[in-house]
Design a protein around this motif. Sequence first.
Motif, mmCIF file in Angstrom:
data_model
loop_
_atom_site.group_PDB
_atom_site.id
_atom_site.type_symbol
_atom_site.label_atom_id
_atom_site.label_comp_id
_atom_site.label_asym_id
_atom_site.label_seq_id
_atom_site.Cartn_x
_atom_site.Cartn_y
_atom_site.Cartn_z
ATOM 1 N N LEU A 1 12.652 -65.836 -59.897
ATOM 2 C CA LEU A 1 12.284 -65.618 -58.481
ATOM 3 C C LEU A 1 13.358 -64.804 -57.833
ATOM 4 C CD1 LEU A 1 11.311 -69.517 -57.982
ATOM 5 C CD2 LEU A 1 10.059 -67.633 -58.331
ATOM 6 N N VAL A 2 14.594 -64.876 -57.969
ATOM 7 C CA VAL A 2 15.532 -64.192 -57.366
ATOM 8 C C VAL A 2 15.372 -62.421 -57.636
ATOM 9 C CG1 VAL A 2 17.841 -63.231 -57.325
ATOM 10 C CG2 VAL A 2 17.477 -65.599 -57.638
ATOM 11 N N GLY A 3 14.742 -61.929 -58.938
ATOM 12 C CA GLY A 3 14.533 -60.861 -59.157
ATOM 13 C C GLY A 3 13.346 -60.537 -58.260
ATOM 14 N N MET A 4 12.251 -61.352 -58.299
ATOM 15 C CA MET A 4 10.982 -60.714 -57.615
ATOM 16 C C MET A 4 11.448 -60.631 -56.081
ATOM 17 S SD MET A 4 7.846 -63.066 -59.106
ATOM 18 C CE MET A 4 8.562 -64.784 -59.179
ATOM 19 N N ARG A 5 12.383 -61.485 -55.565
ATOM 20 C CA ARG A 5 12.570 -61.392 -54.067
ATOM 21 C C ARG A 5 13.332 -60.164 -53.815
ATOM 22 N NH1 ARG A 5 10.848 -62.832 -49.771
ATOM 23 N NH2 ARG A 5 10.641 -65.195 -50.698
ATOM 24 N N GLU A 6 14.346 -59.727 -54.813
ATOM 25 C CA GLU A 6 14.921 -58.573 -54.521
ATOM 26 C C GLU A 6 14.137 -57.264 -54.520
ATOM 27 O OE1 GLU A 6 17.934 -58.738 -57.623
ATOM 28 O OE2 GLU A 6 19.328 -60.008 -56.517
ATOM 29 N N ARG A 7 13.189 -57.239 -55.770
ATOM 30 C CA ARG A 7 12.193 -56.152 -55.687
ATOM 31 C C ARG A 7 11.390 -56.171 -54.449
ATOM 32 N NH1 ARG A 7 11.960 -53.720 -60.485
ATOM 33 N NH2 ARG A 7 12.974 -54.901 -62.314
ATOM 34 N N ALA A 8 10.912 -57.259 -53.932
ATOM 35 C CA ALA A 8 10.100 -57.011 -52.595
ATOM 36 C C ALA A 8 10.826 -56.470 -51.632
ATOM 37 C CB ALA A 8 9.604 -58.734 -52.415
ATOM 38 N N ASP A 9 12.175 -57.091 -51.396
ATOM 39 C CA ASP A 9 12.803 -56.585 -50.222
ATOM 40 C C ASP A 9 13.216 -55.391 -50.479
ATOM 41 O OD1 ASP A 9 12.972 -59.082 -49.024
ATOM 42 O OD2 ASP A 9 15.089 -59.799 -50.063
ATOM 43 N N LEU A 10 13.357 -54.618 -51.533
ATOM 44 C CA LEU A 10 13.664 -53.356 -51.566
ATOM 45 C C LEU A 10 12.450 -52.256 -51.149
ATOM 46 C CD1 LEU A 10 15.634 -51.148 -53.064
ATOM 47 C CD2 LEU A 10 14.518 -51.270 -55.190
ATOM 48 N N VAL A 11 11.227 -52.687 -51.664
ATOM 49 C CA VAL A 11 10.481 -51.760 -51.162
ATOM 50 C C VAL A 11 9.617 -52.152 -49.750
ATOM 51 C CG1 VAL A 11 9.620 -51.179 -53.455
ATOM 52 C CG2 VAL A 11 8.699 -53.257 -52.389
ATOM 53 N N GLY A 12 10.209 -53.307 -49.089
ATOM 54 C CA GLY A 12 9.618 -53.688 -47.715
ATOM 55 C C GLY A 12 8.408 -54.473 -48.094
ATOM 56 N N ALA A 13 8.215 -55.117 -49.090
ATOM 57 C CA ALA A 13 6.950 -56.059 -49.222
ATOM 58 C C ALA A 13 7.136 -57.513 -48.809
ATOM 59 C CB ALA A 13 6.671 -56.240 -50.629
ATOM 60 N N ASP A 14 6.346 -58.336 -48.728
ATOM 61 C CA ASP A 14 6.240 -59.826 -48.039
ATOM 62 C C ASP A 14 6.134 -60.495 -49.544
ATOM 63 O OD1 ASP A 14 6.587 -61.993 -46.825
ATOM 64 O OD2 ASP A 14 4.561 -61.626 -46.014
ATOM 65 N N LEU A 15 7.011 -61.267 -49.763
ATOM 66 C CA LEU A 15 6.843 -62.382 -50.890
ATOM 67 C C LEU A 15 6.888 -63.583 -50.619
ATOM 68 C CD1 LEU A 15 6.859 -62.450 -54.211
ATOM 69 C CD2 LEU A 15 9.375 -62.883 -54.157
ATOM 70 N N ARG A 16 5.813 -64.388 -50.876
ATOM 71 C CA ARG A 16 5.794 -65.859 -50.575
ATOM 72 C C ARG A 16 5.413 -66.400 -52.028
ATOM 73 N NH1 ARG A 16 4.528 -66.451 -45.213
ATOM 74 N NH2 ARG A 16 5.238 -64.667 -44.306
ATOM 75 N N TYR A 17 5.986 -67.816 -52.420
ATOM 76 C CA TYR A 17 5.665 -68.663 -53.467
ATOM 77 C C TYR A 17 6.146 -69.981 -53.020
ATOM 78 C CZ TYR A 17 10.662 -67.733 -53.953
ATOM 79 O OH TYR A 17 12.226 -67.693 -53.745
ATOM 80 N N GLY A 18 5.225 -70.842 -53.927
ATOM 81 C CA GLY A 18 5.422 -72.266 -53.873
ATOM 82 C C GLY A 18 4.213 -72.947 -54.364
ATOM 83 N N PRO A 19 4.256 -74.158 -54.365
ATOM 84 C CA PRO A 19 3.316 -75.127 -55.051
ATOM 85 C C PRO A 19 1.857 -75.137 -54.337
ATOM 86 C CG PRO A 19 4.674 -76.533 -53.814
ATOM 87 C CD PRO A 19 5.259 -75.071 -53.714
ATOM 88 N N THR A 20 0.898 -75.476 -55.046
ATOM 89 C CA THR A 20 -0.537 -75.515 -54.437
ATOM 90 C C THR A 20 -1.085 -76.853 -54.206
ATOM 91 O OG1 THR A 20 -1.443 -75.214 -56.488
ATOM 92 C CG2 THR A 20 -1.120 -73.165 -55.366
ATOM 93 N N GLU A 21 -2.166 -76.859 -53.509
ATOM 94 C CA GLU A 21 -2.503 -78.517 -53.303
ATOM 95 C C GLU A 21 -3.002 -79.153 -54.623
ATOM 96 O OE1 GLU A 21 -5.935 -78.080 -50.859
ATOM 97 O OE2 GLU A 21 -4.351 -77.430 -48.864
ATOM 98 N N ASP A 22 -3.376 -78.505 -55.488
ATOM 99 C CA ASP A 22 -3.693 -79.298 -56.952
ATOM 100 C C ASP A 22 -2.738 -79.214 -57.831
ATOM 101 O OD1 ASP A 22 -3.200 -76.438 -57.573
ATOM 102 O OD2 ASP A 22 -5.103 -76.425 -58.499
#
Length: 448
Positions: free
Chosen positions: A400-421
């Motif tokens: 998750l840390v790596g995904m966040r770093e890559r997203a910040d590097l290219v100016g992307a918006d990253l969201r993650y979390g549990p779903t209702e099911d």
Amino acid sequence: MVTAEARPRVRRVDVLVAAADAVAVIALLLGAPAMAAGDPDSAQIQFASPADPSWWVVAAVLTAQACVLLWARNRPRTTLVAVAVLAAVLVLVAPSVLHGLSTLAVMVAVVLAVLRQPLAWLWPALVTAAVGVGIEEAVWQLTGYGATPVQAITQGLGQAGAVIGLPLLVTLVVRSRLDVRVARARERDAVVRERDAVVREQDAVLRERDAVVREQDARVEAAVSRERAAMARELHDIAAHHLSGIALMAAVIDRQIDSDPERAHAAVRQVREQSTAVLDDLRRLVGLLRDDTLAERSVETLAAVPDLVARAQRHGRVTLRVLRGEPETSPSVGSDVGPLAQLAAYRTVQEALANAALHAPGAATTVELDDREHTHVTVVVRNGPAREAAPRSSSGGHGLVGMRERADLVGADLRYGPTEDGGWEVRLVVPRAASGPDAPAVGAEVPS
């Protein structure tokens, strides 16, 4: 109105000089008859005694001169002129053979004036004093000795030269030596200050050099840290995706090796393929570090996501949904997204699939590529709840840390979390190259 603070102050040294002059001239006035008695050439000279009023007049004038010397430090020119005028007044009021005692105060005034003020300022006072002394001597020569005017003037000039010129010359020599000594002391002080300035400048240069070295070291450390982080992300992306699949297939093989040998053999072949893929990716990474031909490879893009999903389908229920706009003018999904942003999206899908396989084994996983918006591409990886017990993992959340770093590097918006099911969703909004990192926010909310 002159206040008490503004008045010139008489110091102890001024009192001592005046007292010394007064004592000296009074002692000579009293002792002159006794000294003359022992000299045959002066035995015929008549000296006034304290019983004679003229003696007291001479004593009073000499005492007045000594008192005037009290202001020699604060008013040197005025003092010099005053004592010279008193000397001339003495010979006019009370002619006496001892009138020469009045020249002592004049000589003292000359010395003090030259020591305290520049010579250029003293010329008027010196000339006035010389005239006063010359008049005193000329008058005495005319009245006391009956000299001719020429002789009197000559004697006056000589007396003025002796009383004014000799102290002036001696004092100038002493003052020049003092000035030389002061100049040398100042020169030494200037050399010391210059040396101190050079030392301070050298210290400043050394401090600046140390600061530059520290800044360079900090930059090197920051660059090394960034490289380490990048290497860690690459290693994690390579290893986590393949090794998680290998671990799952190993568990399947363990259950099927007795009940379904054929499927077990197929799983073993998949393990070999995954292991070979891991080795190939590691070789490419090492090639990047070594900068040799092993590093020659194409960068993963969104167009490679279907192949990534196809590999994941071998050991799990993974489906791919591609949403395209109408008409489909671009040859592939996200073709106008920058290469670095496409690599970040690819790695995000890879890491999300690895996490789903590791933490939610047996769960259905959907990969969705939404290419319908003009400003961004949305990548969603959603898995349902786990159908089997997840193996124990020592993962520390570095994916998750790596995904966040890559997203910040290219100016992307990253969201993650549990779903209702009870599942998990990772949503990445990647800006197109036309919009860039400075485009308006286009993030999507993760369902809760």
